[in-house]
Design an enzyme around this catalytic site. Structure first.
Site, PDB file in Angstrom:
ATOM      1  N   ASP A 210      82.600  -2.858  37.808  1.00 17.29           N
ATOM      2  CA  ASP A 210      82.411  -1.503  37.300  1.00 17.29           C
ATOM      3  C   ASP A 210      83.533  -0.649  37.885  1.00 17.29           C
ATOM      4  O   ASP A 210      83.601  -0.451  39.093  1.00 17.29           O
ATOM      5  CB  ASP A 210      81.039  -0.970  37.744  1.00 17.29           C
ATOM      6  CG  ASP A 210      80.773   0.421  37.179  1.00 17.29           C
ATOM      7  OD1 ASP A 210      80.895   0.590  35.960  1.00 17.29           O
ATOM      8  OD2 ASP A 210      80.459   1.332  37.971  1.00 17.29           O
TER       9      ASP A 210
ATOM     10  N   GLU B   4      84.575  -3.474  31.555  1.00 14.92           N
ATOM     11  CA  GLU B   4      84.374  -2.675  30.359  1.00 14.92           C
ATOM     12  C   GLU B   4      85.724  -2.275  29.771  1.00 14.92           C
ATOM     13  O   GLU B   4      86.679  -2.035  30.503  1.00 14.92           O
ATOM     14  CB  GLU B   4      83.579  -1.422  30.699  1.00 14.92           C
ATOM     15  CG  GLU B   4      82.110  -1.700  30.894  1.00 14.92           C
ATOM     16  CD  GLU B   4      81.363  -0.456  31.327  1.00 14.92           C
ATOM     17  OE1 GLU B   4      80.372  -0.114  30.671  1.00 14.92           O
ATOM     18  OE2 GLU B   4      81.768   0.146  32.332  1.00 14.92           O
TER      19      GLU B   4
ATOM     20  N   CYS C  97      68.224  -1.696  33.401  1.00  9.79           N
ATOM     21  CA  CYS C  97      67.749  -2.265  34.659  1.00  9.79           C
ATOM     22  C   CYS C  97      68.167  -3.725  34.689  1.00  9.79           C
ATOM     23  O   CYS C  97      67.794  -4.499  33.804  1.00  9.79           O
ATOM     24  CB  CYS C  97      66.224  -2.138  34.765  1.00  9.79           C
ATOM     25  SG  CYS C  97      65.528  -3.160  36.082  1.00  9.79           S
TER      26      CYS C  97
ATOM     27  N   CYS D  61      64.862  -6.186  34.976  1.00  8.40           N
ATOM     28  CA  CYS D  61      63.943  -6.482  33.866  1.00  8.40           C
ATOM     29  C   CYS D  61      64.546  -6.229  32.486  1.00  8.40           C
ATOM     30  O   CYS D  61      63.966  -6.613  31.468  1.00  8.40           O
ATOM     31  CB  CYS D  61      62.640  -5.692  34.024  1.00  8.40           C
ATOM     32  SG  CYS D  61      62.825  -3.934  33.623  1.00  8.40           S
TER      33      CYS D  61
ATOM     34  N   CYS E 162      63.541   1.525  38.819  1.00 11.89           N
ATOM     35  CA  CYS E 162      63.143   1.221  37.442  1.00 11.89           C
ATOM     36  C   CYS E 162      61.663   1.571  37.256  1.00 11.89           C
ATOM     37  O   CYS E 162      60.823   1.079  38.000  1.00 11.89           O
ATOM     38  CB  CYS E 162      63.381  -0.251  37.141  1.00 11.89           C
ATOM     39  SG  CYS E 162      62.754  -0.733  35.524  1.00 11.89           S
TER      40      CYS E 162
ATOM     41  N   CYS F 276      59.746  -1.972  36.261  1.00 11.08           N
ATOM     42  CA  CYS F 276      59.527  -3.084  37.203  1.00 11.08           C
ATOM     43  C   CYS F 276      59.674  -2.659  38.666  1.00 11.08           C
ATOM     44  O   CYS F 276      59.555  -3.485  39.575  1.00 11.08           O
ATOM     45  CB  CYS F 276      60.467  -4.251  36.907  1.00 11.08           C
ATOM     46  SG  CYS F 276      62.163  -3.973  37.447  1.00 11.08           S
TER      47      CYS F 276
ATOM     48  N   ASP G 182      76.224   1.882  40.623  1.00 14.83           N
ATOM     49  CA  ASP G 182      77.419   1.126  40.231  1.00 14.83           C
ATOM     50  C   ASP G 182      77.222  -0.387  40.339  1.00 14.83           C
ATOM     51  O   ASP G 182      77.753  -1.155  39.536  1.00 14.83           O
ATOM     52  CB  ASP G 182      78.623   1.557  41.080  1.00 14.83           C
ATOM     53  CG  ASP G 182      78.941   3.036  40.896  1.00 14.83           C
ATOM     54  OD1 ASP G 182      78.544   3.586  39.848  1.00 14.83           O
ATOM     55  OD2 ASP G 182      79.555   3.636  41.787  1.00 14.83           O
TER      56      ASP G 182
END
Ligand SMILES: [Zn+2]
Length: 368
Positions: free
Chosen positions: A182, A266, A319, A322, A339, A342, A349
């Site tokens: 990232d 990305e 997340c 999950c 989350c 979960c 990051d």
């Protein structure tokens, strides 16, 4: 291993004049010594080799001072080319050397790297006696430049063929490791392993100094001697910053390529760009672009895979435990979150980089 890079050059008017003079002078030297060699052989059966011609060239320059106006290494190179033509002829690889015509469609001259006389500075290529020429920098030059051939086409376009000595990569063992990255502003990169990679302190210091110099320059009176001095200082500092950054990115990309078989990132410019446009423009753009390029060609060298995930993939909001999506995380200021589904705890990051890796592996077909 040598690698050739071809670039379109955009010399200004006076640079064009010097290039044209160099092309003409190299052709002249080649033809002049071809003639001398033919004559020497005919009359006294002597072979004028490269060394003899080069020694004579020094004398010739005293008689023809316009030869001094152009790149002396390029002139010497013409003599070497002539010598090679002769050798090829003697070894029956080619016909007898021909005189070079100014009407030849492609005019070119070659010059060698001596004492850093050829280099890339930003979007300019510095050539001996020509200076900094604008060029279409379609890619970064890797390795050490050893020579440049400057060409002019019949239509008046200029090109440079840059030869660089690229270190030959040793083949690497296949690695079982895969990593997601990232890219960001706070940290340069956060890995799916949880590691945060910061820009080196030396870079931050050099950048601070650069900003200070920029402010100083703006206070100097336009056209003054001091302003000119400050401008030169600033240019030197710019180069310093660029070098520190490049060095750091080289080390980082080499390390990541060595450690991992697959690297996922990305395509999009890193998040947070909107928030601090000026900073990201100055610091980010160059770094991220260069870093991606380095990863790509090093992956190519070493047989690794670098994959860019789809630009609309919401890596921060998912997340990684999950897989549910939490749109509240769009808010950039949220650094940690839990989350709601979960209850997993996430560092923003790190979670994003894990998702980038997962998504990349799905897109590569390595996991379902
Ligand atoms: Zn969850």
């Amino acid at each position: 291993m040598h690698k050739a890079y071809n670039f379109r050059l955009y010399p200004n008017k006076s640079q064009q004049t010097v290039i044209n003079q160099t092309l003409g002078s190299c052709r002249f030297v080649y033809n002049y010594y071809l003639d001398r060699r033919i004559e020497a052989y005919k009359t006294v059966k002597e072979t004028l080799n490269y060394t003899k011609c080069a020694a004579n060239l020094k004398e010739l320059k005293k008689e023809l001072p316009w030869l001094k106006a152009v790149d002396s290494i390029a002139l010497q190179q013409s003599l070497r080319d002539l010598d090679v033509s002769y050798k090829n002829f003697f070894q029956k690889r080619a016909g007898f050397p021909k005189f070079k015509s100014r009407r030849n469609n492609k005019q070119s001259y070659r010059t060698q790297m001596v004492n850093n006389n050829i280099k890339v500075m930003g979007d300019k290529l510095v050539l001996p006696k020509i200076g900094a020429v604008s060029f279409a920098k379609s890619r970064e030059i890797e390795g050490n430049i050893t020579s440049v051939t400057v060409k002019k086409t019949a239509s008046g376009k200029y090109f440079a063929s840059v030869l660089a000595d690229v270190h030959t990569p040793k083949s690497l063992k296949v690695s079982s490791q895969k990593v997601g990255i990232d890219l960001g502003l706070r940290d340069l990169a956060v890995l799916s392993t949880g590691e945060a990679i910061k820009n080196p302190k030396t870079l931050a210091e050099a950048e601070r100094k650069l900003q200070k110099m920029q402010r100083e320059l703006s206070r100097k009176q336009k056209g003054s001697k001091n302003r000119n001095k400050a401008r030169i200082k600033l240019a030197i500092q710019h180069e310093k910053v660029a070098n520190i950054r490049k060095d750091f990115l080289h080390k980082l990309s080499t390390r990541l390529i060595h450690e991992n078989q697959v690297i996922c990132l990305e395509t999009l410019s890193p998040k947070g760009m909107m928030k601090n446009r000026r900073l990201s423009k100055a610091i980010g753009d160059a770094s991220w672009g260069t870093f991606k390029q380095m990863l790509l060609y090093k992956a190519d060298w070493y047989g690794r895979t670098v994959h860019f995930v789809d630009r609309f993939f919401p890596s921060s909001q998912i997340c990684s435990a999950c897989g549910c999506r939490n749109k509240e995380i769009k808010d950039m200021t949220i650094r940690q979150w839990q989350c709601p589904h979960c209850q997993a705890l996430h560092q923003r990051d790190i979670n994003a980089s894990i998702n980038i890796l997962q998504q990349g592996l799905v897109e590569l077909g390595m996991i379902a």
